[in-house]
Motif scaffolding. Structure first.
Motif, PDB file in Angstrom:
ATOM      1  N   GLY A  29       0.837  -1.195   0.000  1.00  0.00           N
ATOM      2  CA  GLY A  29       0.000   0.000   0.000  1.00  0.00           C
ATOM      3  C   GLY A  29       0.870   1.241   0.000  1.00  0.00           C
ATOM      4  N   LEU A  30       0.660   2.128  -0.971  1.00  0.00           N
ATOM      5  CA  LEU A  30       1.477   3.324  -1.163  1.00  0.00           C
ATOM      6  C   LEU A  30       0.638   4.585  -1.066  1.00  0.00           C
ATOM      7  N   GLY A  31       1.274   5.671  -0.622  1.00  0.00           N
ATOM      8  CA  GLY A  31       0.597   6.961  -0.598  1.00  0.00           C
ATOM      9  C   GLY A  31       1.600   8.093  -0.693  1.00  0.00           C
ATOM     10  N   VAL A  32       1.147   9.251  -1.180  1.00  0.00           N
ATOM     11  CA  VAL A  32       2.065  10.380  -1.377  1.00  0.00           C
ATOM     12  C   VAL A  32       2.241  11.210  -0.118  1.00  0.00           C
ATOM     13  N   SER A  33       1.394  11.037   0.911  1.00  0.00           N
ATOM     14  CA  SER A  33       1.393  11.881   2.101  1.00  0.00           C
ATOM     15  C   SER A  33       1.037  13.313   1.698  1.00  0.00           C
ATOM     16  N   GLY A  34       1.542  14.305   2.426  1.00  0.00           N
ATOM     17  CA  GLY A  34       1.213  15.699   2.142  1.00  0.00           C
ATOM     18  C   GLY A  34       2.467  16.552   2.145  1.00  0.00           C
ATOM     19  N   PRO A  35       2.371  17.804   1.714  1.00  0.00           N
ATOM     20  CA  PRO A  35       3.568  18.640   1.572  1.00  0.00           C
ATOM     21  C   PRO A  35       4.297  18.908   2.879  1.00  0.00           C
ATOM     22  N   PRO A  74       2.248  15.204  -7.567  1.00  0.00           N
ATOM     23  CA  PRO A  74       2.065  13.909  -6.908  1.00  0.00           C
ATOM     24  C   PRO A  74       1.500  12.825  -7.820  1.00  0.00           C
ATOM     25  N   LEU A  75       0.641  13.187  -8.780  1.00  0.00           N
ATOM     26  CA  LEU A  75       0.085  12.186  -9.685  1.00  0.00           C
ATOM     27  C   LEU A  75       1.160  11.614 -10.610  1.00  0.00           C
ATOM     28  N   ALA A  76       1.959  12.485 -11.180  1.00  0.00           N
ATOM     29  CA  ALA A  76       3.019  12.027 -12.077  1.00  0.00           C
ATOM     30  C   ALA A  76       4.057  11.212 -11.310  1.00  0.00           C
ATOM     31  N   ARG A  77       4.370  11.643 -10.098  1.00  0.00           N
ATOM     32  CA  ARG A  77       5.335  10.900  -9.291  1.00  0.00           C
ATOM     33  C   ARG A  77       4.807   9.507  -8.961  1.00  0.00           C
ATOM     34  N   THR A  78       3.522   9.418  -8.633  1.00  0.00           N
ATOM     35  CA  THR A  78       2.930   8.125  -8.292  1.00  0.00           C
ATOM     36  C   THR A  78       2.976   7.177  -9.481  1.00  0.00           C
ATOM     37  N   ARG A  79       2.601   7.673 -10.638  1.00  0.00           N
ATOM     38  CA  ARG A  79       2.596   6.837 -11.845  1.00  0.00           C
ATOM     39  C   ARG A  79       4.006   6.297 -12.128  1.00  0.00           C
ATOM     40  N   GLU A  80       4.987   7.180 -12.067  1.00  0.00           N
ATOM     41  CA  GLU A  80       6.364   6.780 -12.356  1.00  0.00           C
ATOM     42  C   GLU A  80       6.890   5.805 -11.304  1.00  0.00           C
ATOM     43  N   GLY A  85      12.462   9.069 -16.169  1.00  0.00           N
ATOM     44  CA  GLY A  85      12.161  10.148 -15.237  1.00  0.00           C
ATOM     45  C   GLY A  85      10.905  10.889 -15.653  1.00  0.00           C
ATOM     46  N   PRO A  86      10.763  12.127 -15.239  1.00  0.00           N
ATOM     47  CA  PRO A  86      11.793  13.018 -14.693  1.00  0.00           C
ATOM     48  C   PRO A  86      11.983  12.927 -13.184  1.00  0.00           C
ATOM     49  N   HIS A  87      11.105  12.203 -12.486  1.00  0.00           N
ATOM     50  CA  HIS A  87      11.148  12.235 -11.022  1.00  0.00           C
ATOM     51  C   HIS A  87      12.110  11.205 -10.446  1.00  0.00           C
ATOM     52  N   TYR A  88      12.199  10.044 -11.085  1.00  0.00           N
ATOM     53  CA  TYR A  88      13.072   8.971 -10.592  1.00  0.00           C
ATOM     54  C   TYR A  88      13.896   8.416 -11.756  1.00  0.00           C
ATOM     55  N   PRO A  89      14.777   9.226 -12.342  1.00  0.00           N
ATOM     56  CA  PRO A  89      15.549   8.758 -13.500  1.00  0.00           C
ATOM     57  C   PRO A  89      16.515   7.636 -13.107  1.00  0.00           C
ATOM     58  N   MET A  90      16.554   6.614 -13.933  1.00  0.00           N
ATOM     59  CA  MET A  90      17.443   5.473 -13.689  1.00  0.00           C
ATOM     60  C   MET A  90      18.057   5.019 -15.013  1.00  0.00           C
ATOM     61  N   PRO A  91      19.383   4.972 -15.117  1.00  0.00           N
ATOM     62  CA  PRO A  91      20.352   5.426 -14.127  1.00  0.00           C
ATOM     63  C   PRO A  91      20.318   6.959 -13.987  1.00  0.00           C
ATOM     64  N   TYR A  92      20.795   7.444 -12.858  1.00  0.00           N
ATOM     65  CA  TYR A  92      20.845   8.879 -12.617  1.00  0.00           C
ATOM     66  C   TYR A  92      21.987   9.493 -13.427  1.00  0.00           C
ATOM     67  N   THR A  93      21.665  10.529 -14.183  1.00  0.00           N
ATOM     68  CA  THR A  93      22.677  11.188 -15.008  1.00  0.00           C
ATOM     69  C   THR A  93      22.703  12.692 -14.774  1.00  0.00           C
ATOM     70  N   GLY A  94      22.057  13.125 -13.715  1.00  0.00           N
ATOM     71  CA  GLY A  94      21.952  14.554 -13.452  1.00  0.00           C
ATOM     72  C   GLY A  94      23.180  15.134 -12.783  1.00  0.00           C
TER      73      GLY A  94
END
Length: 345
Positions: free
Chosen positions: A92-98, A112-118, A137-146
């Protein structure tokens, strides 16, 4: 109707009787037990510790917070517990709040919607284990190249082969877009402050998600687990009064005044004026007055309270509204057994 025991997250100290509650739930025919996290105890450690004494109960998180772990870290915890429990885990997952995301985890809350989907997509790639996991990404790019990247990152598959590629993923969601996304990409909805009266509205949101191309489930094989206090009592008035201080906290004190997801739920039910009053009273320090401002019918929107016959009538309303499981909190083993007698008997 199934029952899930909600152990929640810890207060100042660990709960003393959790093992007793879990044992009683397994013996009484509950379907699952759930743990949660906020900014104290985590969800996975107690679930594994107490769950190790069970043989049948499904072991769920309600919820683990996205910002607490990377998607791959969550997938690792999920596949590990699923192995240890013989395939009984519910993620069970949730985004919580700011306030929590930015204040406790030091992560941005935006999108939060885009982050959840990714996030869910990456977790499923790990569990599927068909190929090394990558994400644009853009929220969880793998591998990280930033910024600061070494350039040596390489896509990987989990060393451990997951017991199940299809570990159920349930999402905690409250608003229309979140619920529609849940119906599209998840296996179940963890609903807080669910009101059977608003079932037509929820169904509209859910149907939007089910109708999207590539939707994972249909209504027939989708679970709706709703948090619901079920209280059998002959003193209904006193019981309702006892619930109001907790409601006042969530409506008036959780989240920022301008962004409180729990308060928004009650606004959708038509309680705008009450929410405004409770928020003003609670944030000015008048917590008792905030609780007193909550009418009885606002409490019973999201709870089932009454004598045995009234509770059974309430259960039928919730089941007719589409709820497949009630998530209940219990004070002791006798409470666990008494609810099983009414709900499952």
């Amino acid at each position: 109707m199934k029952l899930g025991l909600q152990l929640g997250y810890w207060g100042a100290q660990p709960p003393a009787n959790a093992p007793e509650l879990v044992a009683a739930a397994e013996a009484a025919g509950y379907d699952a037990v759930f743990t949660a996290e906020s900014w104290g105890s985590d969800a996975y450690t107690p679930l594994a510790w107490w769950g190790s004494a069970t043989e049948r109960l499904r072991l769920g998180t309600s919820v683990v917070q996205l910002s607490a772990r990377t998607p791959t870290a969550t997938a690792m915890a999920s596949l590990t517990l699923d192995h240890l429990s013989g395939g009984r885990h519910i993620l069970g997952l949730g985004v919580s709040g700011p306030q929590v995301v930015e204040g406790w985890y030091g992560q941005p809350f935006a999108k939060p919607l885009a982050r959840t989907r990714e996030y869910v997509d990456i977790v499923r790639k790990v569990l599927d284990r068909k190929e090394p996991v990558t994400s644009d990404g853009p929220h969880y790019p793998m591998p990280y190249t930033g910024e600061g990247a070494s350039g040596l990152g390489k896509p990987l598959k989990p060393i451990t082969h997951p017991l199940r590629a299809d570990i159920p993923i349930w999402l905690g969601a409250e608003g229309p877009k979140n619920v529609a996304l849940t119906a599209e990409i998840a296996d179940g909805w963890l609903a807080i402050y669910y009101s059977p009266r608003l079932a037509p509205m929820y169904n509209k949101w859910l149907d939007e998600g089910f109708a999207r191309p590539g939707a994972r489930r249909t209504r027939e094989d989708f679970e709706i687990a709703a948090t619901c206090q079920v209280i059998v009592t002959d003193d209904r008035a006193a019981t309702l009064a006892a619930q109001k201080p907790i409601m006042a906290l969530y409506i008036g004190g959780m989240g920022a005044p301008e962004l409180n997801f729990h308060a928004q739920v009650y606004r959708r039910m038509g309680y705008d004026a009450v929410v405004d009053e409770v928020t003003e009273l609670f944030r000015s320090g008048r917590k008792d007055a905030a609780a007193e401002a909550i009418p009885d019918e606002m409490v019973t929107e999201t709870m089932i309270v009454g004598n045995r016959d009234e509770v059974r009538d309430g259960l039928r309303r919730w089941e007719d509204a589409g709820v497949t499981m009630l998530l209940v909190a219990c004070r002791d083993a006798d409470h666990v057994r008494s609810l099983a007698d009414v709900v499952l008997g």
